[in-house]
Write an enzyme that holds these catalytic residues in place. Structure first.
Site, mmCIF file in Angstrom:
data_model
loop_
_atom_site.group_PDB
_atom_site.id
_atom_site.type_symbol
_atom_site.label_atom_id
_atom_site.label_comp_id
_atom_site.label_asym_id
_atom_site.label_seq_id
_atom_site.Cartn_x
_atom_site.Cartn_y
_atom_site.Cartn_z
ATOM 1 N N ARG A 120 25.353 3.868 31.000
ATOM 2 C CA ARG A 120 25.146 4.991 30.078
ATOM 3 C C ARG A 120 26.460 5.740 29.862
ATOM 4 N NH1 ARG A 120 19.215 7.523 31.157
ATOM 5 N NH2 ARG A 120 19.142 7.510 28.894
ATOM 6 N N GLN A 125 26.220 4.726 23.798
ATOM 7 C CA GLN A 125 25.136 5.602 23.331
ATOM 8 C C GLN A 125 24.360 4.986 22.171
ATOM 9 O OE1 GLN A 125 26.894 9.412 22.499
ATOM 10 N NE2 GLN A 125 26.635 10.147 24.596
ATOM 11 N N ASP A 128 21.652 2.725 23.541
ATOM 12 C CA ASP A 128 20.861 3.271 24.651
ATOM 13 C C ASP A 128 19.379 3.317 24.284
ATOM 14 O OD1 ASP A 128 19.815 4.596 26.808
ATOM 15 O OD2 ASP A 128 21.218 6.284 26.732
ATOM 16 N N SER A 131 17.223 6.153 25.907
ATOM 17 C CA SER A 131 17.281 7.467 25.266
ATOM 18 C C SER A 131 16.505 7.496 23.963
ATOM 19 C CB SER A 131 18.744 7.863 25.014
ATOM 20 O OG SER A 131 19.410 8.122 26.230
ATOM 21 N N TYR A 226 21.733 9.352 35.440
ATOM 22 C CA TYR A 226 20.412 9.227 36.040
ATOM 23 C C TYR A 226 20.245 10.223 37.184
ATOM 24 C CZ TYR A 226 20.248 4.703 33.649
ATOM 25 O OH TYR A 226 20.258 3.712 32.712
#
Length: 378
Positions: A120, A125, A128, A131, A226
């Site tokens: 991450r 991004q 991801d 997310s 995380y």
């Protein structure tokens, strides 16, 4: 190169790639095969895929002839057995919770790429999937809570009397938690938030919620975004603080998970005993054990007037947009492993490709799976 899109099993409503992304792959000289009805539950019909340039094929044809196979959830063993050696599967494979399947993929000489294992980082991004799907899930969790709750969310002042706003407690301020805060605030609720990471306090407060601090949290700065396991002393202090808030809460949304481990139990049975009758809990960590003592995955439990809904797949309840966002994540990842001629080229010098790769050439290659015992299967 042939890319195959399988129809999901076990009630999964999303699809790995949408017609929009199929069209872009066609322009990159990739032939796309789609299993009949693969996108139907996400409201992408076979005609839309064909108009984008895809061919409708059977699952058997896709499994046996595709160079890369897209399946959002891990393929059932009976399907994985039909994949020839040297082929690639790509999806959210949850390898830390499926050690037996990881060993099987390696034994079958399948290259497994798991998008939930991507580091991450800022560069990653746009790929991801955790997310993009958690954002939807956090939004839907609040709507589900509002639908289930027997009272209003916002404050109302009427000639017949005043209604106090709902008190919402959110455990975990990751992507799902932050979206849940924003949605609950838009509906007029008063929101309190717990998270083990002090760094999220500013984001929580900017959304209009109160951040409840607990001193002594373990440093999570090196955990790649995380949460990490906390000390027994911290957990005791945390539970005392949560107990104070939960006794006043009307809605509780729990999102706390630790990669590769059972979800921490943040809401104990004594806490449930103190909750108001009519309160609602949406447990988004249900698939990994749940954040409450009584959570059951994909079930609703009624305990002394408290409704506990265990659902870790809320994104699939909005399959059209969830598939659209997921497919875009996949496409951004594919740009790293496709040549200009549309052929596969796995560059393991790239930290994102290396991080996503679970098995290759008959071996388990993911560092965490190699260096530690796999988590128990759930």
């Amino acid at each position: 190169m042939i890319a195959g899109i399988l129809k999901e099993k076990n009630g999964e409503t999303r699809v790995s790639l949408t017609p929009e992304i199929v069209k872009q792959l066609q322009q990159m000289s990739v032939t796309v095969w789609v299993e009949q009805g693969a996108g139907a539950q996400a409201f992408y019909n076979d005609d839309a895929y064909m108009q984008a340039g895809a061919q409708i094929k059977t699952a058997a044809e896709i499994l046996s002839q595709s160079d890369i196979i897209f399946t959002l959830q891990p393929p059932p063993r009976e399907l994985a057995a039909q994949i020839p050696a040297g082929k690639v599967i790509l999806g959210v494979l949850q390898p830390l919770f499926r050690p037996e399947e990881v060993e099987y993929w390696a034994a079958q000489q399948i290259t497994a790429l798991s998008l939930d294992a991507i580091p991450r980082t800022t560069r990653a991004q746009v790929m991801d999937v955790l997310s993009s799907q958690a954002n939807i899930a956090g939004y839907k969790a609040v709507l589900l809570a509002a639908y289930t709750y027997s009272r209003y969310f916002p404050m109302f002042m009427t000639a017949a009397g005043s209604i106090a706003p709902a008190k919402v407690l959110i455990l975990g301020a990751g992507v799902a938690g932050l979206q849940a805060i924003a949605t609950a605030r838009r509906l007029g609720a008063v929101v309190e938030v717990f998270d083990t990471r002090p760094a999220v306090k500013e984001e929580v407060m900017s959304l209009g919620a109160r951040f409840v601090e607990v001193d002594g949290a373990a440093d999570a700065s090196s955990a790649g975004g995380y949460a990490v396991e906390q000390s027994a002393d911290y957990q005791q202090k945390q539970q005392a603080k949560i107990a104070e808030s939960i006794a006043k809460a009307d809605i509780v949304i729990t999102t706390a998970q630790i990669p590769g481990k059972k979800a921490p139990v943040l809401v104990t049975q004594p806490m449930l005993d103190q909750m108001r009758s009519g309160a609602v809990i949406i447990d988004m960590a249900a698939a990994t054990g749940g954040n409450t003592a009584l959570t059951r995955n994909n079930e609703t439990v009624l305990y002394q007037g408290v409704t506990i809904i265990g659902n870790s797949n809320l994104a699939a309840s909005m399959p059209a947009d969830a598939s659209k966002l997921y497919a875009k994540n996949v496409f951004n990842f594919l740009k790293l492993i496709l040549t200009k001629e549309g052929n596969l080229q796995l560059n393991f010098e790239d930290d994102i490709v290396k991080g996503a790769c679970i098995t290759h050439n008959g071996e388990i290659v993911h560092e965490r799976l190699k260096s530690a015992k796999p988590a128990a299967s759930i």
